[in-house]
Scaffold this active site. Structure first.
Site, PDB file in Angstrom:
ATOM      1  N   GLU A   1      -7.282   5.195   7.130  1.00  0.00           N
ATOM      2  CA  GLU A   1      -7.015   6.596   6.755  1.00  0.00           C
ATOM      3  C   GLU A   1      -8.182   7.170   5.961  1.00  0.00           C
ATOM      4  O   GLU A   1      -8.529   8.349   6.103  1.00  0.00           O
ATOM      5  CB  GLU A   1      -5.689   6.673   5.967  1.00  0.00           C
ATOM      6  CG  GLU A   1      -4.489   6.473   6.896  1.00  0.00           C
ATOM      7  CD  GLU A   1      -3.267   5.854   6.248  1.00  0.00           C
ATOM      8  OE1 GLU A   1      -3.177   5.811   5.010  1.00  0.00           O
ATOM      9  OE2 GLU A   1      -2.389   5.402   7.017  1.00  0.00           O
TER      10      GLU A   1
ATOM     11  N   LYS B   1       0.353   4.273  -0.562  1.00  0.00           N
ATOM     12  CA  LYS B   1      -0.271   5.515  -0.082  1.00  0.00           C
ATOM     13  C   LYS B   1       0.059   6.692  -1.006  1.00  0.00           C
ATOM     14  O   LYS B   1       0.145   6.504  -2.222  1.00  0.00           O
ATOM     15  CB  LYS B   1       0.152   5.787   1.368  1.00  0.00           C
ATOM     16  CG  LYS B   1      -0.072   4.563   2.259  1.00  0.00           C
ATOM     17  CD  LYS B   1       0.010   4.876   3.730  1.00  0.00           C
ATOM     18  CE  LYS B   1      -0.150   3.590   4.519  1.00  0.00           C
ATOM     19  NZ  LYS B   1      -0.361   3.795   5.921  1.00  0.00           N
TER      20      LYS B   1
ATOM     21  N   ASN C   1       0.868  -1.173   0.000  1.00  0.00           N
ATOM     22  CA  ASN C   1       0.000   0.000   0.000  1.00  0.00           C
ATOM     23  C   ASN C   1       0.910   1.229   0.000  1.00  0.00           C
ATOM     24  O   ASN C   1       1.372   1.661   1.052  1.00  0.00           O
ATOM     25  CB  ASN C   1      -0.898  -0.030   1.242  1.00  0.00           C
ATOM     26  CG  ASN C   1      -1.702   1.237   1.406  1.00  0.00           C
ATOM     27  OD1 ASN C   1      -1.815   2.033   0.465  1.00  0.00           O
ATOM     28  ND2 ASN C   1      -2.259   1.440   2.593  1.00  0.00           N
TER      29      ASN C   1
ATOM     30  N   SER D   1       3.038  -1.522  10.386  1.00  0.00           N
ATOM     31  CA  SER D   1       4.471  -1.538  10.721  1.00  0.00           C
ATOM     32  C   SER D   1       5.177  -2.850  10.385  1.00  0.00           C
ATOM     33  O   SER D   1       6.105  -3.259  11.087  1.00  0.00           O
ATOM     34  CB  SER D   1       4.684  -1.184  12.194  1.00  0.00           C
ATOM     35  OG  SER D   1       4.300   0.163  12.412  1.00  0.00           O
TER      36      SER D   1
ATOM     37  N   HIS E   1      -9.710   1.493   4.155  1.00  0.00           N
ATOM     38  CA  HIS E   1      -8.497   1.718   4.957  1.00  0.00           C
ATOM     39  C   HIS E   1      -8.824   2.750   6.047  1.00  0.00           C
ATOM     40  O   HIS E   1      -9.581   3.700   5.801  1.00  0.00           O
ATOM     41  CB  HIS E   1      -7.366   2.219   4.065  1.00  0.00           C
ATOM     42  CG  HIS E   1      -6.047   2.232   4.770  1.00  0.00           C
ATOM     43  ND1 HIS E   1      -5.714   3.214   5.660  1.00  0.00           N
ATOM     44  CD2 HIS E   1      -5.011   1.362   4.757  1.00  0.00           C
ATOM     45  CE1 HIS E   1      -4.511   2.951   6.163  1.00  0.00           C
ATOM     46  NE2 HIS E   1      -4.065   1.829   5.629  1.00  0.00           N
TER      47      HIS E   1
HETATM   48  P1  PGA Z   1       2.532   0.839   7.572  1.00  0.00           P
HETATM   49  O1  PGA Z   1       1.073   0.984   6.920  1.00  0.00           O
HETATM   50  O2  PGA Z   1       3.125  -0.454   7.040  1.00  0.00           O
HETATM   51  O3  PGA Z   1       3.281   2.039   7.120  1.00  0.00           O
HETATM   52  O4  PGA Z   1       2.349   0.760   9.035  1.00  0.00           O
HETATM   53  C1  PGA Z   1       0.247  -0.118   6.713  1.00  0.00           C
HETATM   54  C2  PGA Z   1      -1.046   0.326   6.086  1.00  0.00           C
HETATM   55  O5  PGA Z   1      -1.540   1.413   6.438  1.00  0.00           O
HETATM   56  O6  PGA Z   1      -1.602  -0.374   5.239  1.00  0.00           O
END
Ligand code: PGA
Length: 240
Positions: free
Chosen positions: A89, A11, A9, A201, A87
């Site tokens: 977000e 983003k 992902n 993470s 998601h």
């Molecule tokens: P991250 O994001 O690996 O940066 O924690 C995961 C995600 O939001 O899909």
């Protein structure tokens, strides 16, 4: 050979130059175990590589006056096979409602795109031991009213909100138990056996041990998936 999968992902990260560099390193991989979800503006670029692709978001109508949105019909032109739906977000920053998520899932399935439906608890809910209750609610709120056939096409990504982009992750036992709980709930309520990814993470340092958790079907990787060499190492772990 491992059979877990990585969904990247990316983003709203990466410039065009970084995308070129990324494709130079990973662009010849054509494997069900590596799916890239680029920022939408780079989908066309990625579609010229061999990589399997997903959208980070998708709209629920085929076409129309929906400024800024991208439809499943348009995504299909670029051989998109997956779409992340709900998601945290997008739920939190863009106020996506359960009703919208339901429609997005239905639109994906109508176009043969696999929805990756995201669920996850906040830090506060985690600390109050409410994780299972919250996840069950999130699943019911969106799955209720969908056809069983449609539910059987969905993948779930379990992403604790407090683990996204923070470097903190639940213990392996917690990830294992929560993933099993999600699978059990979907089985009990809808008679469907569902694939569940873990996200939050995941990086080249912890993927080796996370890869040992049997019940987890793969990983949704954010930040670390924008660094091509790191992602390559992670891919090598899951396929080895
Ligand atoms: P991250 O994001 O690996 O940066 O924690 C995961 C995600 O939001 O899909």
């Amino acid at each position: 050979m491992g059979n877990k999968r990585i969904f990247a992902n990316q983003k709203m990260y990466m410039t065009k130059k970084e995308v070129d560099e990324f494709i130079k390193i990973l662009g010849s991989i054509h494997s069900e175990q590596l799916v890239i979800c680029p920022t939408a503006i780079y989908v066309e670029k990625f579609s010229q590589s061999k990589l399997i692709l997903g959208m980070q978001n998708i709209f629920y109508e085929d076409s129309g006056a929906y400024t800024g949105e991208i439809s499943p019909l348009q995504a299909k032109d670029y051989h998109i096979q997956y779409a992340i739906v709900g998601h945290s977000e997008r739920r939190n920053i863009l106020n996506e409602s359960n009703d919208m998520l339901k429609k997005k899932i239905q639109a994906c399935i109508a176009h043969n795109i696999t929805p990756i439906f995201c669920i996850g608890e906040t830090k506060e809910q985690y600390e109050m031991h409410k994780t299972n209750e919250i996840l069950k609610r999130q699943i019911i709120d969106v799955f209720q009213g969908l056809k069983i056939h449609d539910i059987s096409k969905i993948m779930i990504a379990y992403e604790p909100i407090w683990a996204i982009g923070t470097g903190f992750i639940p213990t392996e036992k917690e990830i294992k138990d929560t993933t099993q709980y999600i699978k059990n709930i979907v089985w009990q309520l809808f008679d469907v056996s569902i694939s569940v990814l873990y996200g939050g993470s995941v990086n080249e340092k912890n993927v080796q041990s996370l890869n040992q958790i049997d019940v987890v079907d793969g990983f949704l990787v954010g930040g670390a998936s924008t660094k091509p060499k790191e992602l390559l190492k992670m891919y090598e772990v899951v396929v080895s």
